[in-house]
Design a protein around this motif. Sequence first.
Motif, short mmCIF file in Angstrom:
data_model
loop_
_atom_site.label_atom_id
_atom_site.label_comp_id
_atom_site.label_asym_id
_atom_site.label_seq_id
_atom_site.Cartn_x
_atom_site.Cartn_y
_atom_site.Cartn_z
N VAL A 375 -7.43 13.14 -27.50
CA VAL A 375 -7.70 11.72 -28.89
C VAL A 375 -8.51 12.52 -29.58
N GLY A 376 -8.25 12.64 -30.73
CA GLY A 376 -8.89 13.31 -31.95
C GLY A 376 -9.67 12.10 -32.83
N VAL A 387 -4.76 5.80 -32.70
CA VAL A 387 -5.11 6.45 -32.11
C VAL A 387 -4.54 8.12 -32.46
N GLU A 388 -5.43 8.96 -32.85
CA GLU A 388 -4.68 10.04 -33.43
C GLU A 388 -4.80 11.04 -32.16
N LEU A 389 -3.60 11.53 -32.07
CA LEU A 389 -3.43 12.57 -31.49
C LEU A 389 -3.59 13.64 -32.01
N ALA A 399 -0.70 16.18 -32.74
CA ALA A 399 0.04 16.60 -30.70
C ALA A 399 1.09 15.68 -31.30
N SER A 400 2.37 16.16 -31.66
CA SER A 400 3.15 14.60 -32.66
C SER A 400 4.39 14.32 -30.83
N PHE A 423 2.34 12.85 -39.68
CA PHE A 423 2.64 13.38 -38.24
C PHE A 423 2.99 13.17 -37.03
N GLY A 424 3.47 11.35 -37.28
CA GLY A 424 3.48 10.13 -36.22
C GLY A 424 2.57 10.76 -35.22
N ASN A 425 1.31 11.01 -35.17
CA ASN A 425 0.44 11.20 -33.66
C ASN A 425 0.05 10.49 -33.61
N VAL A 426 -0.65 9.12 -34.54
CA VAL A 426 -1.04 8.07 -34.33
C VAL A 426 -0.40 7.31 -33.61
N LEU A 427 -1.10 6.48 -32.90
CA LEU A 427 -0.91 5.34 -31.28
C LEU A 427 -0.89 4.29 -32.39
#
Length: 456
Positions: A375-376, A387-389, A399-400, A423-427
């Motif tokens: 969890v960045g 929540v950006e991973l 973390a796409s 980047f499709g990495n955010v919930l």
Amino acid sequence: MAGTKPDSRVSLPVSSHKPAPYDGPSRDEVLALRQEYLSPGLLTYYKSPLMIVEGKMQYVWDETGRQYLDGFAGIVTVSVGHCHPKVIEQVQAQVGRLQHTTTIYLNPNIAQYGRKMAEHMPEGSGLKVSYFTNSGSEANEIAILMAREFTKNADVLAVRNGYHGGTQAAMALTAHGNWKFKSSPSANVKHVTPGYCYRCPYGLEYPSCDVKCAHDVEDVIRYETPGEIACFIGEPIQGVGGAVTPPPEYFGIVYEIVRKYGGLCIADEVQTGFGRTGAHFWGFENWNVTPDLVTMAKGIGNGAALGNALTRPEIAAMMKNRVHFNTYGGNPVSMAQGMATLEVIDAENIQQNARDVGGHLKQRLLELQERHPIVGDVRGMGLMLGVELVTDRTSKKPASAQTAEVLELCRERGLLIGKGGLFGNVLRIKPPMCITRDDADFMADCLDVAFGEVSK
Ligand SMILES: Cc1ncc(COP(=O)(O)O)c(C=O)c1O
């Protein structure tokens, strides 16, 4: 079809609603029909697409009768709950009385709803005149048209990482390579820097950065336009871009510069409006600014095909410059649904709930951030959270693949959420605003388990 695994570590609150037995075509048949007869451009989530056949408040059911918590509200659209009884009652009554008449005739619904809309704008803002549309894209088209007519300028500023819709002009405003067709024109649209502190393009830190991203707008106007512009459009919190929440001063600085160069300011409230950010009814109010035009859709009608471009009378008057006609905009059924939704938002303390439950959920997400290195960043307001991973907190590598896997793992446990960001990495967590604290805890528990699994 993806298996649904019982998991003792999470427990989905059980709805008192009992879905009707489903006797329609099977999921596989529906999928085959879509593949043969519908545009391949209609994307689906999940390795094995989910079929939803019923909804009640914050929950939806698949064809097998399995219940899910809708943590994405049909993409931020269902504001007060699926099939909310008070909304349904008024819509059904209107469908039975008169389904359609265009605005060339008078009908009470559009007039009364227009007044109700105006009553929800900040006092003294002068914002009161509605142009009802059928979608958010169309509302943005109309707003840009009015701004261009009013200023007699052509250039429009939009924000990188923003999303404003799928029509030609709205796509031009959208600054995500993923959403742009190579063939779509974007003449007279320039893109400025978002207030995306987690990925600051200048490598600076707030507040010592002096909000350089906002000041960038002046350079774009000076170097890339004739020095006078029609307008600026921005989402108070970027939705599709991944709940990107700017520093508090960002919009104040941008609006001031835009106005100095003759432009109007448009707040795209398609996702942030109607109490979703909790503290305020409109997203822009969080930033202490007053736009000249406000565009809305999604949560406005709890699922109705409804949008609005609302502005001050002198700007609205531009629509008289030519004949302009909209067959479905303002139809009595959408108006009834929008009115009923607004009444429920007011009567059932929906905004307060977004603030309270959203605040609790954000706190739980921040706790997860402490325990899960993936969890960045946790950001957003009310019930508009992101929540950006990242695979590594130092490099912030997106973390796409893990984000897509988290969606799958949540779905298996009965939770539907969205994802976004370049980047499709955010919930993206944006449930109907009627959710409870128990629902929020279930979401956090699901994510806790999923983060653990994708980090193994
Ligand atoms: C901020 C924003 N503006 C505009 C739109 C376009 O709305 P619609 O899909 O109703 O055309 C969207 C859709 O996701 C959006 O998120």
